[in-house]
Write a protein that holds these residues in place. Sequence first.
Motif, PDB file in Angstrom:
ATOM      1  N   SER A  40       0.828  -1.196   0.000  1.00 21.36           N
ATOM      2  CA  SER A  40       0.000   0.000   0.000  1.00 21.36           C
ATOM      3  C   SER A  40       0.876   1.265   0.000  1.00 21.36           C
ATOM      4  CB  SER A  40      -0.977  -0.035   1.186  1.00 21.36           C
ATOM      5  OG  SER A  40      -2.012   0.913   1.015  1.00 21.36           O
ATOM      6  N   THR A 153      -1.937  -0.127  -3.905  1.00 20.22           N
ATOM      7  CA  THR A 153      -2.655   0.942  -3.194  1.00 20.22           C
ATOM      8  C   THR A 153      -4.143   0.986  -3.540  1.00 20.22           C
ATOM      9  OG1 THR A 153      -2.013   2.516  -4.936  1.00 20.22           O
ATOM     10  CG2 THR A 153      -0.613   2.422  -2.984  1.00 20.22           C
ATOM     11  N   LEU A 155      -7.286   0.561  -2.681  1.00 18.91           N
ATOM     12  CA  LEU A 155      -8.027   0.332  -1.447  1.00 18.91           C
ATOM     13  C   LEU A 155      -9.476   0.816  -1.600  1.00 18.91           C
ATOM     14  CD1 LEU A 155      -8.020  -0.494   1.551  1.00 18.91           C
ATOM     15  CD2 LEU A 155      -7.304   1.852   2.096  1.00 18.91           C
ATOM     16  N   ASP A 171      -5.349  -3.593  -2.710  1.00 16.36           N
ATOM     17  CA  ASP A 171      -4.388  -3.236  -1.672  1.00 16.36           C
ATOM     18  C   ASP A 171      -3.801  -4.473  -0.995  1.00 16.36           C
ATOM     19  OD1 ASP A 171      -3.538  -2.457   1.152  1.00 16.36           O
ATOM     20  OD2 ASP A 171      -4.033  -0.485   0.345  1.00 16.36           O
TER      21      ASP A 171
END
Length: 299
Positions: A40, A153, A155, A171
């Motif tokens: 992340s 990343t 998310l 993520d």
Amino acid sequence: MKSKLAFALSGGGARGALQVGALRALLEAGYHPDILTGTSIGSLNTAFLAIHGINLASIDRLTEAWHDAAQADLLPSNYLWLTVRSLFHRPVDHSIHRLETFFRAHGITPELKYSDIQGVTLLSIAADLNSGTTFVYGLDPSHSVLEGVLASTALPPWIEPIEREGAWLMDGGAVSPLPIEPALNAGATRIIAMALSDPRAVPVISHGFGPFFNKLLYTTEKRQMDTELALAEARGIPVHYIDLMGDEPVPLWDFTKTDILITRGYEITTREIARWQKEQPPAWLGWLPAKFHRYLRKR
């Protein structure tokens, strides 16, 4: 066997600024990684360092990038509204474009491959929701660094998972929030792990779906981190664990505390380095088995 030092950087959104201060303290103290693993926001910090060079000048540039992030509103705070839209199959796609624009502006360009990274092994961790496994960008040198960081990343509800050749990637915190196992598999003989998990973000006594979901995520995250730490111990690989937390809880999306967190990360890590050096055994003990070292530490 050649000694290989790995830096393993966890996820944590805006709290990733703590890692910037930690990285500065480590480089100033002479720690130079052979392997960088990131999940992340940790994947962004590690990719930036790998691309621009593992030196203090790069940390200065990374600090400026974090100042830019504070202005870019990378993770809007209206996550509940975004969640509702996702539930009704109406996700907002401008967040991923905002992230991609930010990454490109700071050197993570579409043509950059992991094979282009020199002097360090870079691995970016994502979760494949189709197979329920960890997807490690960088094991294949032809992987795109930009795609790796975007997947790591991704998310929800801010960023939708990324589809790639039968994989559905999000993520990496879902499977490896603190990527120690990927560092072990890459041949690390020593690991410095920079964790951003903060249980204070949710009160002990709290009600409602939001607090419940946050507690569930924290429990899953902690279990996975404990498992990977135990794996390193079972393999006899020492891990220096740095628990990076601000003076007060910081939400994932709040990038306004960047300078405070960078300073805090530097202070925490400087103290940790001093403790490691104090606890380091004398050179003449180097020939003794590792089990005997652990016995001495417990006495």
